[in-house]
Every structure is written in structure tokens, then in C-alpha cells.
Design a protein around this motif. Sequence first.
Motif, PDB file in Angstrom:
ATOM      1  N   THR A   3       0.833  -1.192   0.000  1.00 29.12           N
ATOM      2  CA  THR A   3       0.000   0.000   0.000  1.00 29.12           C
ATOM      3  C   THR A   3       0.873   1.249   0.000  1.00 29.12           C
ATOM      4  N   VAL A   4       0.529   2.207  -0.847  1.00 29.70           N
ATOM      5  CA  VAL A   4       1.267   3.466  -0.966  1.00 29.70           C
ATOM      6  C   VAL A   4       0.315   4.623  -0.690  1.00 29.70           C
ATOM      7  N   ILE A   5       0.684   5.493   0.229  1.00 31.08           N
ATOM      8  CA  ILE A   5      -0.048   6.747   0.408  1.00 31.08           C
ATOM      9  C   ILE A   5       0.605   7.788  -0.482  1.00 31.08           C
ATOM     10  N   LEU A   6      -0.169   8.337  -1.404  1.00 33.37           N
ATOM     11  CA  LEU A   6       0.324   9.363  -2.320  1.00 33.37           C
ATOM     12  C   LEU A   6      -0.110  10.726  -1.809  1.00 33.37           C
ATOM     13  N   LEU A   7       0.863  11.561  -1.460  1.00 29.62           N
ATOM     14  CA  LEU A   7       0.602  12.916  -0.978  1.00 29.62           C
ATOM     15  C   LEU A   7       0.989  13.885  -2.079  1.00 29.62           C
ATOM     16  N   HIS A   8       0.008  14.568  -2.629  1.00 26.08           N
ATOM     17  CA  HIS A   8       0.195  15.375  -3.837  1.00 26.08           C
ATOM     18  C   HIS A   8      -0.031  16.839  -3.520  1.00 26.08           C
ATOM     19  N   ASN A   9       0.840  17.685  -4.033  1.00 25.16           N
ATOM     20  CA  ASN A   9       0.643  19.130  -3.943  1.00 25.16           C
ATOM     21  C   ASN A   9       0.222  19.634  -5.310  1.00 25.16           C
ATOM     22  N   PRO A  10      -1.089  19.734  -5.567  1.00 23.60           N
ATOM     23  CA  PRO A  10      -1.549  20.157  -6.887  1.00 23.60           C
ATOM     24  C   PRO A  10      -1.264  21.632  -7.114  1.00 23.60           C
ATOM     25  N   ASP A  21      -4.131  10.076 -13.140  1.00 27.95           N
ATOM     26  CA  ASP A  21      -3.032   9.422 -13.839  1.00 27.95           C
ATOM     27  C   ASP A  21      -2.013   8.857 -12.855  1.00 27.95           C
ATOM     28  N   LEU A  22      -1.712   9.601 -11.806  1.00 27.56           N
ATOM     29  CA  LEU A  22      -0.775   9.131 -10.793  1.00 27.56           C
ATOM     30  C   LEU A  22      -1.291   7.868 -10.106  1.00 27.56           C
ATOM     31  N   VAL A  23      -2.552   7.909  -9.672  1.00 27.20           N
ATOM     32  CA  VAL A  23      -3.132   6.756  -8.981  1.00 27.20           C
ATOM     33  C   VAL A  23      -3.206   5.556  -9.917  1.00 27.20           C
ATOM     34  N   ARG A  24      -3.594   5.796 -11.166  1.00 28.82           N
ATOM     35  CA  ARG A  24      -3.700   4.693 -12.134  1.00 28.82           C
ATOM     36  C   ARG A  24      -2.340   4.044 -12.368  1.00 28.82           C
ATOM     37  N   THR A  25      -1.309   4.868 -12.515  1.00 32.07           N
ATOM     38  CA  THR A  25       0.028   4.320 -12.734  1.00 32.07           C
ATOM     39  C   THR A  25       0.497   3.513 -11.535  1.00 32.07           C
ATOM     40  N   ILE A  26       0.241   4.008 -10.337  1.00 35.44           N
ATOM     41  CA  ILE A  26       0.618   3.290  -9.115  1.00 35.44           C
ATOM     42  C   ILE A  26      -0.096   1.940  -9.051  1.00 35.44           C
ATOM     43  N   GLU A  27      -1.379   1.931  -9.343  1.00 32.32           N
ATOM     44  CA  GLU A  27      -2.140   0.684  -9.271  1.00 32.32           C
ATOM     45  C   GLU A  27      -1.759  -0.270 -10.398  1.00 32.32           C
ATOM     46  N   ASP A  28      -1.414   0.274 -11.563  1.00 33.57           N
ATOM     47  CA  ASP A  28      -0.963  -0.579 -12.671  1.00 33.57           C
ATOM     48  C   ASP A  28       0.339  -1.300 -12.336  1.00 33.57           C
ATOM     49  N   GLU A  29       1.132  -0.713 -11.426  1.00 34.37           N
ATOM     50  CA  GLU A  29       2.385  -1.337 -11.024  1.00 34.37           C
ATOM     51  C   GLU A  29       2.205  -2.329  -9.873  1.00 34.37           C
ATOM     52  N   GLY A  30       0.944  -2.551  -9.491  1.00 34.43           N
ATOM     53  CA  GLY A  30       0.661  -3.583  -8.509  1.00 34.43           C
ATOM     54  C   GLY A  30       0.563  -3.113  -7.077  1.00 34.43           C
ATOM     55  N   ASN A  32      -1.490  -0.826  -4.013  1.00 36.20           N
ATOM     56  CA  ASN A  32      -2.759  -0.237  -3.595  1.00 36.20           C
ATOM     57  C   ASN A  32      -2.492   1.228  -3.281  1.00 36.20           C
ATOM     58  N   GLY A  33      -2.996   2.141  -4.105  1.00 36.81           N
ATOM     59  CA  GLY A  33      -2.709   3.560  -3.953  1.00 36.81           C
ATOM     60  C   GLY A  33      -3.826   4.319  -3.263  1.00 36.81           C
ATOM     61  N   ILE A  34      -3.465   5.112  -2.252  1.00 32.16           N
ATOM     62  CA  ILE A  34      -4.426   5.956  -1.542  1.00 32.16           C
ATOM     63  C   ILE A  34      -4.004   7.400  -1.732  1.00 32.16           C
ATOM     64  N   TYR A  35      -4.859   8.211  -2.322  1.00 32.98           N
ATOM     65  CA  TYR A  35      -4.507   9.590  -2.692  1.00 32.98           C
ATOM     66  C   TYR A  35      -4.981  10.586  -1.637  1.00 32.98           C
ATOM     67  N   PHE A  36      -4.102  11.564  -1.329  1.00 28.11           N
ATOM     68  CA  PHE A  36      -4.477  12.712  -0.512  1.00 28.11           C
ATOM     69  C   PHE A  36      -3.831  13.961  -1.104  1.00 28.11           C
ATOM     70  N   SER A  37      -4.551  15.074  -1.084  1.00 30.91           N
ATOM     71  CA  SER A  37      -3.973  16.369  -1.419  1.00 30.91           C
ATOM     72  C   SER A  37      -3.441  16.996  -0.138  1.00 30.91           C
ATOM     73  N   VAL A  38      -2.188  17.453  -0.152  1.00 30.05           N
ATOM     74  CA  VAL A  38      -1.618  18.065   1.045  1.00 30.05           C
ATOM     75  C   VAL A  38      -2.224  19.434   1.313  1.00 30.05           C
ATOM     76  N   LYS A  39      -2.996  19.946   0.356  1.00 26.31           N
ATOM     77  CA  LYS A  39      -3.655  21.239   0.547  1.00 26.31           C
ATOM     78  C   LYS A  39      -5.023  21.095   1.226  1.00 26.31           C
ATOM     79  N   LYS A  40      -5.394  19.851   1.526  1.00 25.75           N
ATOM     80  CA  LYS A  40      -6.715  19.603   2.114  1.00 25.75           C
ATOM     81  C   LYS A  40      -6.592  18.870   3.437  1.00 25.75           C
ATOM     82  N   GLY A  41      -5.796  19.426   4.336  1.00 25.83           N
ATOM     83  CA  GLY A  41      -5.698  18.878   5.673  1.00 25.83           C
ATOM     84  C   GLY A  41      -4.672  17.774   5.802  1.00 25.83           C
ATOM     85  N   ASP A  42      -4.691  17.124   6.959  1.00 26.55           N
ATOM     86  CA  ASP A  42      -3.701  16.088   7.248  1.00 26.55           C
ATOM     87  C   ASP A  42      -4.363  14.778   7.668  1.00 26.55           C
ATOM     88  N   ASN A  43      -5.527  14.469   7.095  1.00 23.55           N
ATOM     89  CA  ASN A  43      -6.206  13.219   7.418  1.00 23.55           C
ATOM     90  C   ASN A  43      -5.379  11.995   7.023  1.00 23.55           C
TER      91      ASN A  43
END
Length: 304
Positions: A3-10, A21-30, A32-43
Motif C-alpha cells: 500500500t502506498v499513500i500518495l501525498l500530492h501538492n496540486p 493518472d498518478l493513482v492509475r500508474t501506481i495501481e498498474d504497477e501492482g 494499492n494507492g491511496i490519494y491525498f492532497s496536502v492542501k486539504k488537511g492532514d487526514n
Amino acid sequence: MKTVILLHNPGAGDKNHLQMDLVRTIEDEGYNGIYFSVKKGDNWKEQLDQTDFVAVAGGDGTVRKVMKELLQRSLLEKKLPLAILPMGTANNLAKTLGIDPQLSHEHHIKNWKNSKRQRFDLGVIKSLHHTNFFLESMGFGVFARLIWHMDNRDTSSLTSADEELQFALRALRKLTLSADTTPYRIQADNQIFEGRCILLEVMNIRSVGPNLVLAADAKTDDGVFDIVVVGDDQRDEFADYISRLAAGKEASFTWHRFQAKNLLIDCPSAYTHVDDELILPLQAPVSVESREDIVDFLVSDTSA
């Protein structure tokens, strides 16, 4: 499945398709990708125990923001490595770690399977009533003044990272020619260094700001800093060096430089910075020490 937590600064120009595209590429590589924007809190912090590593899609400032949160974790919690998807302007951290910002995020994500953990030391700063840390550098003088200058300039007309870097280098040259000199005294391990300077930088990585390489052979895991000083007698030479860099020409400069693990610094400069943040002048003396093996980054394993 890891499992990978992806923290993105859009950024301002990012669209939703980049997130997808980022999440799809992560999942295509096998993964489990979980996306969060760092501009939307720290959940995302609540999910850390469920992940194998953290991927940061952004620039140096985003990596620092994430690191600040990770450093608050208990020593009993597992140590999570960080993977960088460099999407900032300077990407000094990524470049020091050998992560090429010119390569696509698909390339970097595919490379995670052939990666190793690279140990990374942190700098810890202590003065009266104040403790801070740095990943890149801390310092006094003209580079800190450049941060103030850039924070107070409209750069909205600059359309690429290269334009921003060139703009910053030209500004740094002008500031160098007009910078005040400041006395300094450094107790570095068992040695004393003192004089007057226009720039004093405690380097933890190779470069600062607009890819200004001050410590070309700096290592992330050697337990020491590279301390760089530019004196008033080097002002014109330093300005010429920056001009050549801005023009894309070959350039070299002889720094006053030494290494140390523990420092006591007295430098009453009006401009002080920690990484890319301008801070209020610290009450002297300032204690700076290298804390070893604090975090791991995932980097290419050239032996794989």
C-alpha cells in the motif's frame, strides 16, 4: 500487495487528470494507492499504519511539510520510507538523491520495485525558546535575503521552472552586489572559524534555491554538514559566478568550506532561513547538530 499513500501538492496548472493518472500508474504497477492532497488537511496521518511507504508528489517544500508531520510519530511506530515524485521548481532534494526531475512520473513509479533505502540525516537547530529542523540547509545572509525578495515579487508571468530559476539567479546576483557584510563566529566541533561574510550556509544536501550547488559532494548519511562561507573579498567573483550560471555557461567558484557535526554559530544577520522559509533572526548562539539516520528515502538501486 503493498500500500502506498500518495501525498500530492496540486499546483495552479494541475488538473484532475494528473491525480487520476498518478493513482492509475501506481495501481498498474501492482500497488494499492491511496490519494491525498496536502492542501486539504492532514487526514492522511490516520492511514500511516496501513501503508508500506509514502510517496510525495511535489517540490522541496512539500517534502518538508510531510516530513514535519512524520517527525511527530512515536518511536514505537514503524519507520516509513519516502519516495519522491519531483514536481517542484528546484527539486534540490530529489537531485541530491539522484532522482531526475526530467524523467516522467511513470518512470519513477516503475522504478520503485528496483529501489533501495537511502539513509538521510536531519539538521536540528536550537536557540533560546526555539527548536527547528532542516532537510536542505539553514543559513544567514544573501540567500536568505533572496527568499524574502522572491516572496515579495510577482512571478505570475513566469511560465516554466527554468524561467523561475533564471529569474532567481539574476535576482541573487543583484542582491550579492549590494549585500551587507555580517560578522560571524562558528565553533565547529573543536575548531573556531570567524570573519565577515555575505553568505553563510550550513548544507545538508548539494544545492539550495535556484539549484545553486554549494556542496557538490555532500552525502545524506555521513553525519556531518558542509559549511560554506562567502566573504566580502569574494563578492565580485561570486556575482560573476552567478551571472555565468544564469547564462547557462560553465562556471566554477572556490568556496570557503569545512565540515562538522556540531556547531555553535553567532551571526547577527538580519536575514536567516531554514530550508526555503525565511525566519526571524535567532538569538545567538545558535546550536546546530546533525541527527543521523532519521528518515529513509527510496532511490534507484544501481546494483539491481
